[in-house]
Scaffold this active site. Structure first.
Site, PDB file in Angstrom:
ATOM      1  N   ASP A 306      19.434 -43.479  31.816  1.00 39.09           N
ATOM      2  CA  ASP A 306      19.906 -43.829  33.208  1.00 39.09           C
ATOM      3  C   ASP A 306      18.841 -43.536  34.126  1.00 39.09           C
ATOM      4  O   ASP A 306      17.856 -42.995  34.043  1.00 39.09           O
ATOM      5  CB  ASP A 306      21.292 -43.133  33.179  1.00 39.09           C
ATOM      6  CG  ASP A 306      22.259 -43.708  34.047  1.00 39.09           C
ATOM      7  OD1 ASP A 306      21.883 -44.657  34.985  1.00 39.09           O
ATOM      8  OD2 ASP A 306      23.471 -43.486  33.860  1.00 39.09           O
ATOM      9  N   GLU A 511      30.375 -43.341  40.987  1.00 39.97           N
ATOM     10  CA  GLU A 511      30.064 -42.050  40.311  1.00 39.97           C
ATOM     11  C   GLU A 511      30.534 -40.737  40.928  1.00 39.97           C
ATOM     12  O   GLU A 511      31.854 -40.532  41.352  1.00 39.97           O
ATOM     13  CB  GLU A 511      28.634 -42.146  40.428  1.00 39.97           C
ATOM     14  CG  GLU A 511      28.037 -43.494  39.556  1.00 39.97           C
ATOM     15  CD  GLU A 511      26.520 -43.230  39.177  1.00 39.97           C
ATOM     16  OE1 GLU A 511      26.022 -42.361  38.895  1.00 39.97           O
ATOM     17  OE2 GLU A 511      26.196 -44.285  39.210  1.00 39.97           O
TER      18      GLU A 511
END
Length: 628
Positions: A306, A511
């Site tokens: 990521d 997020e």
């Protein structure tokens, strides 16, 4: 005469030798993929191999940087665009300029450009924005999701992009998690069902194709990315990037099944989670990445980090970057989403290989996988994008598909109170109706995070149909539609409204910024519900990325609809509210009473929800048919 003939013969022989010497198997599309991979790798230097493992941000990229550092991949992070409201042509020109830098290198290995096209090509102005996964799971319709994948692939290709970081196959077990809207369901079986988006994105794996091998059709499709491996939806307290504490059999039963399905469907890449598993950061987890994913499951695509994922292996992040590079590469990561410290990454990895801390076999495994995907995608034959797909961006056909998805993702949670009978379907012919709430006339709020920007933001940030506009499109021309975002009690008493539509919800987030311990809406949203619904018969439409606190207000509400994050096509909501189509959606996650109950999932011993998993009132067009 003989001397001339000999000279000509010598020239012909020399030319033939030169032609033979120039023949490179990796450039020959008639050769099998693995033959091409081996041939190309036999010609590569360490610098060229490490370049293939390096993915850098568009913002720090240029043709010169790509050529000099032999970069293999570029990423557009959330909101990273050529410029605001860039057209498909602007995107294609930018991508091709970068690609020409890669093609000008000694071996001419093309770039793979990746973007988070997670609910449509959502970074791009005018793209069709589909409902987020939280809504799509409600549909329980894998064929619909497959068509959405195909449409998303075309809209990505419209901008010259061949790689999407989708789908997210997290099983969100706690809605306090800020990424819960990226998850289809708390139930792994629904998540598995929705992996059908992969053949939509990549193409259908043909019969007799090698098992667990990546498959991407070269025209009109994109490489997909199953994420985030593994357990990201089960972190303690729903805290983003936290630790998932779980027994192996539970991990296998809940969080792993969708990965098995994704690999079987030929997913090209898998992204590693920021989170930890039983105290071990996934970006450093050799046992699960190499031991299980690669060696046991036999996944043959490439594994990608990521964004700045390896930086987080130290506290504070990036404080010992050489260590982070070492443990992540040894764990089995193949491509690192750097995204800006690429010189440091390249230098550190080169140092570690030359010092024999990281063996060449590990580098070769990574590069082999990356090149395999690039060959399968047809990047070597068609490295440059063109405008042949540009007409798909935000096309009417795709908007109609998104509208269908919105209709099927709505869940009717309540319909009627105090013996008044059902309120929906709403009549289209009335004297005057009220539309209220912060989310009634706001495309950004409808779409949520990962829209135009990383976190998304409120406002009419792209092209679409707001819920207010959809209502006006749906009612009789003689019906007066009055919009007042937060009407006062006196205003409500002074007007004789036939009924009201209240549209409220969460602000956009992504997020960690979306993590919530309370899961409450802003007080102004509850005030609007209370004021309006006490004065007028009302339907409340919740625009949220997850279940939220609503029980204290539910007695005031005549009808309640969970619309999730529907995207740009708000007309789909009006289609169902006014009875052109019936409500069919059933909850794909448990709707709690209070956040104190969390985590709470279907099958738990202590299960006392406000609305259980699978709940949803069903209506036929214009007529209520059944409940639950």
């Amino acid at each position: 005469m003989g001397r001339i003939t000999a000279a000509v013969a010598l020239w012909l022989w020399t030319a033939a030798v030169a032609v033979a010497a120039e023949y490179m198997k990796y450039k020959d599309p008639r050769q099998p993929v693995e033959v091409r991979v081996r041939d190309l790798m036999s010609r590569m230097t360490l610098a060229e191999k490490i370049g293939q493992m390096t993915q850098i941000e568009r913002e720090v990229s240029s043709a010169d940087v790509i050529h000099k550092y032999l970069i293999g991949s570029i990423v557009s992070g959330g909101g990273s665009v050529p410029w605001p409201q860039a057209s498909a042509e602007d995107w294609v020109d930018m991508v091709n300029a970068f690609q020409k830098g890669a093609l000008s290198t000694r071996l001419g290995i093309p770039l793979i450009y990746g973007i988070d096209a997670i609910h449509g090509n959502n970074n791009v102005y005018k793209a069709t924005i589909f409902p987020h996964n939280v809504g799509l799971g409600v549909t329980r319709d894998p064929e619909l999701v497959k068509r959405i994948g195909a449409a998303t692939a075309l809209e990505a290709r419209a901008t010259g992009i061949p790689y999407s970081f989708a789908p997210c196959i997290a099983v969100c077990r706690d809605p306090r998690w800020g990424r819960c809207y990226e998850s289809y369901s708390e139930d792994h079986e629904i998540v598995q069902m929705m992996t059908e988006i992969i053949p939509g994105l990549q193409g259908e794996v043909p019969p007799n194709y090698p098992n667990n091998f990546p498959f991407v059709l070269p025209r009109g499709k994109v490489a997909g990315c199953a994420k985030h491996f593994v357990g990201d939806g089960g972190t303690a307290y729903g805290i983003n990037e936290n630790d998932t504490v779980i027994a192996w059999n539970e991990l296998q039963d809940i969080h792993m099944p969708a990965y098995l399905d994704s690999i079987r469907k030929g997913v090209a890449t898998i992204m590693i989670s920021y989170s930890s598993l039983n105290g071990i950061r996934m970006h450093a987890n050799y046992d699960l990445i190499t031991g299980y994913l690669k060696n046991t499951l036999k996944f043959e695509g490439f594994v990608i980090s990521d964004m700045r994922g390896i930086d987080r292996l130290t506290d504070p992040p990036h404080s010992n970057y050489t260590y982070s590079v070492q443990v992540s590469i040894l764990a089995g990561l193949d491509m690192i989403m750097v995204p800006d410290a690429y010189k440091e990454f390249i230098d550190d990895l080169t140092l570690l290989v030359n010092a024999k801390v990281i063996p060449m076999s590990r580098i070769n495994d990574a590069v082999r996988r990356i090149l395999r995907v690039k060959f399968i995608m047809g990047l070597f034959e068609n490295p440059l994008a063109d405008l042949s797909f540009a007409h798909y961006l935000g096309s009417q056909e795709h908007r109609e598909l998104a509208r269908e998805a919105v209709r099927k993702s709505l869940v009717l949670l309540k319909n009627g109170k105090d013996g008044d009978g059902p309120l929906v379907p709403l009549p289209t012919r009335s004297e005057r109706i009220l539309v209220a709430g912060s989310h009634a006339d706001d495309i950004g709020n409808q779409c949520g995070g990962w829209t135009i920007d990383w976190n998304g933001h409120s406002g009419n940030i792209t092209v679409g149909t707001t819920i207010l506009t959809a209502v006006r499109n749906s009612v009789d021309p003689e019906t007066k539609v009055i919009y007042n975002e937060n009407p006062e009690v006196e205003y409500l008493r002074a007007n004789n409204f036939s009924y009201a539509i209240v549209v409220v919800g969460e602000p956009p987030y992504a997020e960690t910024s979306g993590d919530s311990t309370t899961l409450t809406l802003d007080e102004s949203a509850y005030a609007t519900i209370t004021n309006v619904c006490r004065a007028v018969r009302c339907v409340v439409v919740l625009v949220t990325g997850r279940p939220v606190v609503i029980e204290p207000y539910i007695s005031e509400i005549d009808a309640l609809v969970a619309a999730w994050l529907p995207g740009t096509e708000g007309q789909g909501i009006a289609d169902v509210l006014f009875g052109e189509y019936g409500f069919t959606g059933r909850l794909a996650r448990t709707w709690f009473r209070t956040a104190d109950q969390l985590p709470m999932n279907v099958g738990d011993a202590l299960y006392d929800p406000l609305f259980p998993f699978g709940y949803g009132l069903v209506t036929s067009p214009r007529v209520v048919r059944a409940s639950q």
